[in-house]
Design a protein around this motif. Structure first.
Motif, PDB file in Angstrom:
ATOM      1  N   PRO A  90       0.785  -1.172   0.029  1.00 63.78           N
ATOM      2  CA  PRO A  90      -0.059  -0.054   0.049  1.00 63.78           C
ATOM      3  C   PRO A  90       1.053   1.377  -0.030  1.00 63.78           C
ATOM      4  N   ALA A  91       1.899   1.451   0.769  1.00 58.31           N
ATOM      5  CA  ALA A  91       2.707   2.580   0.822  1.00 58.31           C
ATOM      6  C   ALA A  91       3.469   2.838  -0.638  1.00 58.31           C
ATOM      7  N   VAL A  92       3.770   1.773  -1.290  1.00 58.10           N
ATOM      8  CA  VAL A  92       4.151   1.900  -2.700  1.00 58.10           C
ATOM      9  C   VAL A  92       3.176   2.670  -3.534  1.00 58.10           C
ATOM     10  N   LYS A  93       1.968   1.939  -3.239  1.00 58.46           N
ATOM     11  CA  LYS A  93       0.897   2.269  -4.410  1.00 58.46           C
ATOM     12  C   LYS A  93       0.583   3.659  -4.096  1.00 58.46           C
ATOM     13  N   ASP A  94       0.617   4.140  -2.880  1.00 61.44           N
ATOM     14  CA  ASP A  94      -0.059   5.548  -2.592  1.00 61.44           C
ATOM     15  C   ASP A  94       0.920   6.315  -2.737  1.00 61.44           C
ATOM     16  N   GLY A  95       2.023   6.263  -3.019  1.00 63.44           N
ATOM     17  CA  GLY A  95       3.540   7.130  -3.335  1.00 63.44           C
ATOM     18  C   GLY A  95       4.056   7.355  -2.071  1.00 63.44           C
ATOM     19  N   THR A  96       3.578   6.910  -0.738  1.00 63.39           N
ATOM     20  CA  THR A  96       4.412   7.156   0.471  1.00 63.39           C
ATOM     21  C   THR A  96       6.044   6.600   0.099  1.00 63.39           C
ATOM     22  N   PHE A  97       6.185   5.557  -0.473  1.00 63.14           N
ATOM     23  CA  PHE A  97       7.442   4.864  -0.780  1.00 63.14           C
ATOM     24  C   PHE A  97       7.416   4.914  -2.283  1.00 63.14           C
ATOM     25  N   THR A  98       8.623   4.738  -2.668  1.00 67.51           N
ATOM     26  CA  THR A  98       8.955   4.812  -4.416  1.00 67.51           C
ATOM     27  C   THR A  98      10.059   3.427  -4.589  1.00 67.51           C
ATOM     28  N   ALA A  99       9.449   3.027  -5.598  1.00 70.22           N
ATOM     29  CA  ALA A  99      10.417   1.848  -6.142  1.00 70.22           C
ATOM     30  C   ALA A  99      11.529   2.375  -7.315  1.00 70.22           C
ATOM     31  N   SER A 100      12.612   2.035  -7.126  1.00 70.44           N
ATOM     32  CA  SER A 100      13.658   2.589  -8.434  1.00 70.44           C
ATOM     33  C   SER A 100      13.282   1.798  -9.717  1.00 70.44           C
ATOM     34  N   ASP A 101      13.980   2.103 -10.475  1.00 66.03           N
ATOM     35  CA  ASP A 101      14.021   1.387 -11.807  1.00 66.03           C
ATOM     36  C   ASP A 101      14.428  -0.012 -11.595  1.00 66.03           C
ATOM     37  N   ASP A 102      15.409  -0.104 -10.453  1.00 62.23           N
ATOM     38  CA  ASP A 102      15.727  -1.610 -10.219  1.00 62.23           C
ATOM     39  C   ASP A 102      14.897  -2.178  -9.214  1.00 62.23           C
ATOM     40  N   GLY A 103      13.708  -1.570  -8.696  1.00 61.79           N
ATOM     41  CA  GLY A 103      12.903  -2.245  -7.882  1.00 61.79           C
ATOM     42  C   GLY A 103      13.107  -2.072  -6.346  1.00 61.79           C
TER      43      GLY A 103
END
Length: 344
Positions: A90-103
């Motif tokens: 959820p925190a990645v989906k709502d933008g709280t966390f981010t995933a780099s191009d490498d994941g």
């Protein structure tokens, strides 16, 4: 049709998973493990694995296939395939966390000043919560209040392994450390931060990450009682971190012995101007002292004699003052004298 969910039980043999995946035309997105046969069926599979060899074998096999425990409920533990984590968290989906191009999952904190000339990279300690947040346990959440006004913070999750990858390579993710290093370097480049104004910081497992990536990347670091060997937890704590049985391609003591030896040879006569905050009262102290011996005359080691430090997890909360001092000293370009110094 490929099934997104496959069910296992505590009676499922780890070797049966391959045939199940073959019958399914590939690995599912999720495995669910029915734990109703366990003596404590509501415990998650990590807890069960500490006392039940079959549960441990099953957990290790799922881990080495790239599945992570992300939820547990009555009689059930749920695992998610690695490539689905960023779509599920959820925190990645709502933008709280981010995933780099490498994941690599991370969070970037900008200073209120809006000016970025310095950077602290924070690595997370151990957590046993049966949710994805165990890979991103907050470490020094209020750090921004205690560092220079032009300093940003990059926090990096430690996805992988059972309780984390220790920011190292795992058997499933043999390039994990390279991905992390690229994230740090790309953040430094994006904000135009001079390499001398970067400090890596972490405690315990996070200290492992800060030490490893500081030495491999050439960045300054403050590493708090790092775990640099698997021996203690495998021998005395029933493999509490689940580092044995193929989760990692190499034991930490081998990785760090080789790394420290290489760095000592390459930097002969040059101090890395970095700090290890530890305590001779911690069971990790003897292991760390032996591993870093080739760099002992160039690193600064702050050894706390606080009588309230009785075990490894006590070191970080009892030495906050020294950590803040060390981080700011390095951020501001000052140096610590090399060698071991006693602190309260």
């Amino acid at each position: 049709m490929i099934q997104n969910i496959l069910w296992l039980t505590l009676e499922t043999r780890p070797d049966d998973i391959a045939s199940m995946a073959a019958d399914n035309n590939g690995l599912p997105r999720y495995f669910r493990v029915n734990t109703s046969l366990a003596s404590k069926p509501d415990d998650d599979l990590m807890k069960l694995a500490l006392k039940n060899k079959h549960a441990k074998d099953l957990l290790i096999r799922l881990t080495n296939l790239g599945f992570s425990l992300y939820y547990n409920a009555a009689d059930e533990s749920r695992f998610i395939r690695h490539d689905r984590i960023v779509h599920h968290w959820p925190a990645v989906k709502d933008g709280t966390f981010t995933a780099s191009d490498d994941g690599i999952v991370h969070q970037f904190e900008q200073p209120e000043s809006g000016e970025i000339r310095r950077l602290v990279v924070v690595f997370s300690p151990i957590n046993s919560k049966p949710r994805l947040i165990r890979y991103f346990r907050p470490s020094f959440a209020t750090l921004m209040k205690y560092i220079p006004r032009d300093t940003a913070i990059l926090r990096i999750a430690d996805v992988g392994g059972v309780k984390g990858a220790f920011y190292l390579d795992t058997s499933f993710m043999p390039d994990n450390s390279s991905r992390i290093r690229r994230l740090i370097q790309s953040t430094v480049d994006e904000h135009g931060v001079d390499a001398d104004n970067v400090v890596l910081f972490g405690a315990s497992k996070g200290g492992t990450g800060a030490l490893f990536h500081g030495l491999t990347g050439g960045w300054k670091f403050v590493s708090v009682d790092p775990i640099v060997t698997d021996s203690w937890y495998e021998q005395y704590e029933n493999d509490y971190h689940f580092t044995a049985h193929g989760v990692f391609p190499r034991p930490k003591q081998e990785v760090f012995t080789e790394l420290v030896g290489r760095v000592a040879s390459e930097r002969r006569g040059h101090s890395p101007n970095s700090v290890i905050v530890t305590s001779s009262r911690s069971p990790q102290y003897a292991y760390t002292s032996e591993i870093i011996r080739p760099l002992r005359d160039s690193l600064s080691v702050l050894d706390s004699g606080n009588p309230n430090i009785l075990k490894h997890p006590d070191v970080a909360p009892k030495t906050i003052y020294a950590q803040v001092m060390a981080i700011n000293t390095l951020l501001l370009g000052f140096s610590f004298p090399p060698g071991v110094a006693a602190v309260p």
